[in-house]
Design a protein around this motif. Structure first.
Motif, PDB file in Angstrom:
ATOM      1  N   VAL A 168       6.434  12.350 -10.216  1.00 33.97           N
ATOM      2  CA  VAL A 168       5.494  12.842  -9.370  1.00 33.97           C
ATOM      3  C   VAL A 168       4.236  12.523  -9.386  1.00 33.97           C
ATOM      4  CG1 VAL A 168       4.598  15.317  -8.804  1.00 33.97           C
ATOM      5  CG2 VAL A 168       7.160  15.159  -8.990  1.00 33.97           C
ATOM      6  N   TYR A 169       3.850  12.294 -10.724  1.00 35.95           N
ATOM      7  CA  TYR A 169       2.356  11.668 -10.886  1.00 35.95           C
ATOM      8  C   TYR A 169       2.127  10.279 -10.699  1.00 35.95           C
ATOM      9  CZ  TYR A 169      -1.569  10.093 -13.506  1.00 35.95           C
ATOM     10  OH  TYR A 169      -2.799   9.623 -13.954  1.00 35.95           O
ATOM     11  N   THR A 170       3.024   9.389 -10.698  1.00 32.05           N
ATOM     12  CA  THR A 170       3.249   8.074 -10.405  1.00 32.05           C
ATOM     13  C   THR A 170       3.094   7.884  -8.882  1.00 32.05           C
ATOM     14  OG1 THR A 170       4.626   7.513 -12.476  1.00 32.05           O
ATOM     15  CG2 THR A 170       4.297   5.924 -10.564  1.00 32.05           C
ATOM     16  N   PHE A 171       3.672   8.619  -8.159  1.00 32.44           N
ATOM     17  CA  PHE A 171       3.767   8.487  -6.626  1.00 32.44           C
ATOM     18  C   PHE A 171       2.615   9.271  -5.962  1.00 32.44           C
ATOM     19  CE2 PHE A 171       7.479   6.248  -7.968  1.00 32.44           C
ATOM     20  CZ  PHE A 171       7.546   5.176  -7.207  1.00 32.44           C
ATOM     21  N   ASP A 172       1.982  10.137  -6.771  1.00 26.77           N
ATOM     22  CA  ASP A 172       0.705  10.871  -6.191  1.00 26.77           C
ATOM     23  C   ASP A 172       1.316  12.039  -5.366  1.00 26.77           C
ATOM     24  OD1 ASP A 172      -2.097  11.535  -6.477  1.00 26.77           O
ATOM     25  OD2 ASP A 172      -2.379  10.242  -4.651  1.00 26.77           O
ATOM     26  N   PHE A 173       2.205  12.534  -5.799  1.00 27.16           N
ATOM     27  CA  PHE A 173       2.548  13.834  -4.929  1.00 27.16           C
ATOM     28  C   PHE A 173       1.883  14.934  -5.484  1.00 27.16           C
ATOM     29  CE2 PHE A 173       5.979  11.192  -3.679  1.00 27.16           C
ATOM     30  CZ  PHE A 173       6.576  11.840  -2.429  1.00 27.16           C
ATOM     31  N   GLU A 183       0.822  -1.208  -0.058  1.00 31.46           N
ATOM     32  CA  GLU A 183       0.135  -0.100   0.004  1.00 31.46           C
ATOM     33  C   GLU A 183       0.825   1.260   0.237  1.00 31.46           C
ATOM     34  OE1 GLU A 183      -3.095  -0.331  -0.355  1.00 31.46           O
ATOM     35  OE2 GLU A 183      -3.460  -2.224   0.150  1.00 31.46           O
ATOM     36  N   PHE A 184       2.136   1.177  -0.210  1.00 32.77           N
ATOM     37  CA  PHE A 184       2.835   2.550   0.384  1.00 32.77           C
ATOM     38  C   PHE A 184       2.598   3.502  -0.845  1.00 32.77           C
ATOM     39  CE2 PHE A 184       5.178   0.269  -3.219  1.00 32.77           C
ATOM     40  CZ  PHE A 184       5.627   1.104  -4.088  1.00 32.77           C
ATOM     41  N   MET A 185       2.141   3.443  -2.199  1.00 32.37           N
ATOM     42  CA  MET A 185       1.639   4.071  -3.103  1.00 32.37           C
ATOM     43  C   MET A 185       0.637   5.239  -2.675  1.00 32.37           C
ATOM     44  SD  MET A 185       3.760   3.810  -5.796  1.00 32.37           S
ATOM     45  CE  MET A 185       2.797   4.324  -7.277  1.00 32.37           C
ATOM     46  N   LYS A 186      -0.213   4.780  -1.747  1.00 32.49           N
ATOM     47  CA  LYS A 186      -1.545   5.531  -1.029  1.00 32.49           C
ATOM     48  C   LYS A 186      -0.926   6.486  -0.109  1.00 32.49           C
ATOM     49  CE  LYS A 186      -4.355   1.771  -2.569  1.00 32.49           C
ATOM     50  NZ  LYS A 186      -5.183   0.713  -2.028  1.00 32.49           N
ATOM     51  N   SER A 237       7.426  20.465  -6.549  1.00 34.57           N
ATOM     52  CA  SER A 237       8.113  21.037  -5.338  1.00 34.57           C
ATOM     53  C   SER A 237       7.968  20.397  -4.041  1.00 34.57           C
ATOM     54  CB  SER A 237       7.849  22.582  -5.277  1.00 34.57           C
ATOM     55  OG  SER A 237       6.387  22.719  -4.582  1.00 34.57           O
ATOM     56  N   ASN A 238       6.761  19.840  -3.713  1.00 36.82           N
ATOM     57  CA  ASN A 238       6.549  18.972  -2.871  1.00 36.82           C
ATOM     58  C   ASN A 238       7.175  17.578  -2.785  1.00 36.82           C
ATOM     59  OD1 ASN A 238       5.287  17.697  -0.368  1.00 36.82           O
ATOM     60  ND2 ASN A 238       3.384  17.223  -1.449  1.00 36.82           N
ATOM     61  N   PHE A 239       7.437  17.069  -4.019  1.00 38.05           N
ATOM     62  CA  PHE A 239       8.339  15.902  -4.221  1.00 38.05           C
ATOM     63  C   PHE A 239       9.372  16.137  -3.793  1.00 38.05           C
ATOM     64  CE2 PHE A 239      11.094  13.722  -7.109  1.00 38.05           C
ATOM     65  CZ  PHE A 239      10.984  12.550  -6.874  1.00 38.05           C
ATOM     66  N   ASN A 240      10.052  17.178  -4.524  1.00 41.71           N
ATOM     67  CA  ASN A 240      11.493  17.410  -4.284  1.00 41.71           C
ATOM     68  C   ASN A 240      11.882  17.710  -2.940  1.00 41.71           C
ATOM     69  OD1 ASN A 240      12.583  17.304  -6.823  1.00 41.71           O
ATOM     70  ND2 ASN A 240      11.610  19.133  -7.675  1.00 41.71           N
ATOM     71  N   ARG A 241      11.214  18.274  -1.887  1.00 37.46           N
ATOM     72  CA  ARG A 241      11.355  18.398  -0.570  1.00 37.46           C
ATOM     73  C   ARG A 241      11.384  17.357   0.206  1.00 37.46           C
ATOM     74  NH1 ARG A 241       7.924  23.030  -1.291  1.00 37.46           N
ATOM     75  NH2 ARG A 241       6.246  21.748  -0.788  1.00 37.46           N
ATOM     76  N   PHE A 242      10.225  16.387  -0.127  1.00 39.24           N
ATOM     77  CA  PHE A 242      10.064  15.048   0.335  1.00 39.24           C
ATOM     78  C   PHE A 242      11.566  14.294   0.310  1.00 39.24           C
ATOM     79  CE2 PHE A 242       9.440  10.344   0.021  1.00 39.24           C
ATOM     80  CZ  PHE A 242       8.850  10.231   1.109  1.00 39.24           C
ATOM     81  N   PHE A 243      11.743  14.149  -1.097  1.00 34.30           N
ATOM     82  CA  PHE A 243      13.018  13.521  -1.691  1.00 34.30           C
ATOM     83  C   PHE A 243      14.289  14.053  -0.896  1.00 34.30           C
ATOM     84  CE2 PHE A 243      16.202  11.792  -4.260  1.00 34.30           C
ATOM     85  CZ  PHE A 243      16.034  10.429  -4.451  1.00 34.30           C
ATOM     86  N   LYS A 244      14.706  15.294  -0.798  1.00 32.66           N
ATOM     87  CA  LYS A 244      15.712  15.656  -0.308  1.00 32.66           C
ATOM     88  C   LYS A 244      15.584  15.782   1.102  1.00 32.66           C
ATOM     89  CE  LYS A 244      18.921  19.565  -0.414  1.00 32.66           C
ATOM     90  NZ  LYS A 244      19.390  20.853  -1.298  1.00 32.66           N
TER      91      LYS A 244
END
Length: 110
Positions: A80-85, A21-24, A89-96
């Motif tokens: 970003v789309y695949t992982f539903d961010f 379920e991690f994608m959710k 910018s939200n994705f980049n903050r999370f990853f960094k």
């Protein structure tokens, strides 16, 4: 960190749920509800068996999967789309925050 020879059944089920379920992007409270325990109990069990909080385990799984997609040369926008961010910018903050590097920097060094 305890060995898998005597793994707590809740910890085992939590790891299974994360894989599934991690994608959710479920919060810890949702996993705890699915496991019929409190978030506090879930965190205690996770720390006992992995040394990580439940949230850290969820994030580690998500980052691990994102890294696979980066190695496959999927575009950041697609990831970003695949992982539903909500946005890049939200994705980049999370990853960094989790890796200490941007997704692009990670890709450039693989």
């Amino acid at each position: 960190v305890k060995s898998d020879t005597h793994i707590h059944p809740v910890f085992f089920r939590f790891r299974y749920l994360i894989e599934k379920e991690f994608m959710k992007h479920y919060p810890v409270s949702t996993y705890a509800r699915l496991l019929k325990i409190s978030p506090v109990q879930l965190n205690k069990i996770c720390r006992q068996y992995s040394g990580l909080s439940a949230q850290q385990m969820i994030h580690h799984k998500l980052v691990s999967e994102i890294k696979k997609h980066l190695r496959l040369d999927q575009s950041i926008k697609e990831i970003v789309y695949t992982f539903d961010f909500s946005d890049p910018s939200n994705f980049n903050r999370f990853f960094k925050r989790l890796t200490g590097t941007t997704a692009q920097q990670y890709r450039d060094h693989i």
